[in-house]
Design an enzyme around this catalytic site. Structure first.
Site, PDB file in Angstrom:
ATOM      1  CG  HIS A  63      -5.080   2.466   5.970  1.00  0.00           C
ATOM      2  ND1 HIS A  63      -6.400   2.377   6.320  1.00  0.00           N
ATOM      3  CD2 HIS A  63      -5.055   3.153   4.800  1.00  0.00           C
ATOM      4  CE1 HIS A  63      -7.135   2.986   5.418  1.00  0.00           C
ATOM      5  NE2 HIS A  63      -6.344   3.459   4.478  1.00  0.00           N
TER       6      HIS A  63
ATOM      7  CG  ASP B  36      -1.730   4.950   3.880  1.00  0.00           C
ATOM      8  OD1 ASP B  36      -1.792   5.245   2.670  1.00  0.00           O
ATOM      9  OD2 ASP B  36      -2.561   5.328   4.723  1.00  0.00           O
TER      10      ASP B  36
ATOM     11  CG  HIS C 138      -9.934   4.547   3.521  1.00  0.00           C
ATOM     12  ND1 HIS C 138      -8.750   5.224   3.671  1.00  0.00           N
ATOM     13  CD2 HIS C 138     -10.750   4.985   4.511  1.00  0.00           C
ATOM     14  CE1 HIS C 138      -8.855   6.061   4.697  1.00  0.00           C
ATOM     15  NE2 HIS C 138     -10.061   5.938   5.223  1.00  0.00           N
TER      16      HIS C 138
ATOM     17  CG  HIS D 159      -1.863   1.139   1.300  1.00  0.00           C
ATOM     18  ND1 HIS D 159      -3.180   0.978   1.665  1.00  0.00           N
ATOM     19  CD2 HIS D 159      -1.718   2.470   1.045  1.00  0.00           C
ATOM     20  CE1 HIS D 159      -3.802   2.140   1.627  1.00  0.00           C
ATOM     21  NE2 HIS D 159      -2.929   3.070   1.257  1.00  0.00           N
TER      22      HIS D 159
ATOM     23  CG  HIS E 118      -0.989   7.022  -1.321  1.00  0.00           C
ATOM     24  ND1 HIS E 118      -2.250   7.086  -1.863  1.00  0.00           N
ATOM     25  CD2 HIS E 118      -1.117   6.380  -0.137  1.00  0.00           C
ATOM     26  CE1 HIS E 118      -3.117   6.517  -1.028  1.00  0.00           C
ATOM     27  NE2 HIS E 118      -2.453   6.074   0.023  1.00  0.00           N
TER      28      HIS E 118
ATOM     29  CE  LYS F 231      -7.876   1.711  -0.496  1.00  0.00           C
ATOM     30  NZ  LYS F 231      -6.835   2.706  -0.252  1.00  0.00           N
TER      31      LYS F 231
HETATM   32  N1  OTD Z   1      -4.352   8.314   4.234  1.00  0.00           N
HETATM   33  N2  OTD Z   1      -3.424  10.152   3.185  1.00  0.00           N
HETATM   34  C1  OTD Z   1      -3.593   9.594   1.950  1.00  0.00           C
HETATM   35  C2  OTD Z   1      -4.136   8.386   1.825  1.00  0.00           C
HETATM   36  C3  OTD Z   1      -4.228   7.578   3.020  1.00  0.00           C
HETATM   37  O1  OTD Z   1      -6.293   6.587   3.465  1.00  0.00           O
HETATM   38  C4  OTD Z   1      -5.196   6.483   2.919  1.00  0.00           C
HETATM   39  O2  OTD Z   1      -4.867   5.491   2.273  1.00  0.00           O
HETATM   40  C5  OTD Z   1      -3.140  10.350   0.802  1.00  0.00           C
HETATM   41  O3  OTD Z   1      -2.563  11.405   1.013  1.00  0.00           O
HETATM   42  O4  OTD Z   1      -3.296   9.879  -0.349  1.00  0.00           O
HETATM   43  C6  OTD Z   1      -3.840   9.527   4.328  1.00  0.00           C
HETATM   44  O5  OTD Z   1      -3.757  10.078   5.415  1.00  0.00           O
HETATM   45 ZN    ZN Z   2      -3.279   5.008   1.461  1.00  0.00          ZN
HETATM   46 ZN    ZN Z   3      -6.969   4.688   2.951  1.00  0.00          ZN
END
Ligand code: OTD
Ligand code: ZN
Ligand code: ZN
Length: 345
Positions: A175, A248, A137, A14, A16, A100
């Site tokens: 997460h 994450d 999520h 996971h 970004h 997702k």
């Molecule tokens: N959580 N920020 C982000 C994604 C995650 O929920 C998530 O996976 C992001 O900035 O893309 C965060 O706090």
């Molecule tokens: Zn995330």
């Molecule tokens: Zn998330």
């Protein structure tokens, strides 16, 4: 106690990476720490179908360092318009490894997400049939629900009915942040797993809010009480293959984090391995670290385990205060200004 550990090269299930110019920074960082990463699709605009995934994959590939065999594993972003045909086509691409689900509005770039799961059951049936996992999520999208209760509410109202209706659908609850999520995953069948971030294993809501607000610890789902952190670290170090790494790591420029309306997300691509090692060591569970970082996720996704290794040494180090990002911006790593106890050689 050994001062050195050689373990399977980790993957990150996971992460970004963002898009375009951000990839210049995020892809080399990810490739330094991980062999494979599950790339989240919450770009702007989101990655909604095979064509989007192939184009994004190509943009990422341009930034993979020479000689690296780093592999991005792509995902689709579920919207109310996703169809079973889109799922079949994505599976046939060979580069899309999961889909997702963002309940609409729960986190960064989630406005295109879903508000009613029931309408998507035909899509979930198709995913179960072709073997594409659903990554969730897991937070309720109703803004009236207390931010600390959103994970539990989602599990009760959406996730339990979904798992009961389609038990063959492989689900990763992403997460996880509560003991309730741990209990759900333990009680579900073997098609259900969960990822755990370094911040949720190491910090609680006091770390975020007590003695001054710490914007770099603000992420979603938000850090919870200490009893929840304890349940998470116990699950991570239990040796149960349902629980595996998902950092994450979520880049936001320093200026967007340190703001009157700060963005959510912790950037841990280059420090996560050290953080996990420290969290496991505190539980006297370094013997469980390798499988958590390098085995269970691959097994869950039905992919071969990596054969290469990394070596961790017990050596104090402090991550850089920041990394350059975009034009004149910076990324502040999780663990900035702290002494970390384990270093990747
Ligand atoms: N959580 N920020 C982000 C994604 C995650 O929920 C998530 O996976 C992001 O900035 O893309 C965060 O706090
Ligand atoms: Zn995330
Ligand atoms: Zn998330």
């Amino acid at each position: 106690m050994s001062n050195q550990m050689t373990i399977t090269f980790p993957d990150d299930w996971h992460i970004h990476l963002r898009d375009n110019d951000a990839l210049k920074t995020t892809v080399p960082h990810a490739a330094q720490s991980f062999k494979r990463v599950i790339v989240m699709p919450n770009t702007t605009p989101p990655v909604k179908n095979r064509q989007d995934a192939e184009a994004y994959y190509a943009r990422i590939q341009k930034h993979i360092p020479e000689g690296s065999d780093f592999q991005p594993l792509m995902t689709l972003y579920l919207t109310p318009d996703t169809t079973p045909e889109i799922i079949e086509d994505a599976k046939a691409s060979g580069i899309v490894h999961a889909v997702k689900l963002y309940p609409a509005g729960v986190t960064t770039n989630s406005t295109a997400g879903v508000s009613s799961l029931k309408n998507l059951y035909p899509v979930f049936e198709k995913m179960a049939e072709v073997g594409l996992p659903l990554l969730i999520h897991g937070e309720a999208s109703d803004p009236e629900i207390d931010i600390f209760d959103r994970e539990l509410t989602f599990i009760e109202q959406e996730l339990k009915p979904l798992h009961a209706a389609i038990p063959t659908l492989r689900i990763v609850l992403e997460h996880i942040t509560t003991k309730d999520a741990v209990e759900f995953v333990l009680g579900a069948n073997d098609n259900v797993g969960a990822t755990l971030t370094p911040q949720h294993l190491l910090f609680n809501r006091n770390s975020l809010l007590s003695g001054g607000i710490k914007p770099h610890l603000y992420c979603l789902p938000i850090l919870k009480r200490e009893i929840h952190r304890q349940a998470l670290i116990k699950a991570a170090t239990s040796g149960n293959p349902k629980f595996f790494i998902g950092t994450d790591s979520a880049p936001h420029a320093q200026s967007a984090k340190e703001s009157s309306c700060g963005c959510a997300g912790c950037y841990s691509a280059l420090t996560a391995i050290s953080h996990y090692a420290e969290a496991f060591e505190r539980m006297n569970a370094l013997d469980k670290l390798e499988a958590f970082l390098g085995h269970y996720g691959a097994d869950f996704y039905g992919l071969p385990r990596n054969t290469e290794t990394i070596t961790l040494v017990r050596e104090d180090w402090t991550p850089p205060d920041s990394y350059p990002y975009l034009e004149n911006e910076h990324l502040i790593p999780l663990g900035a200004k702290q002494v970390l106890k384990w270093k990747v050689k």
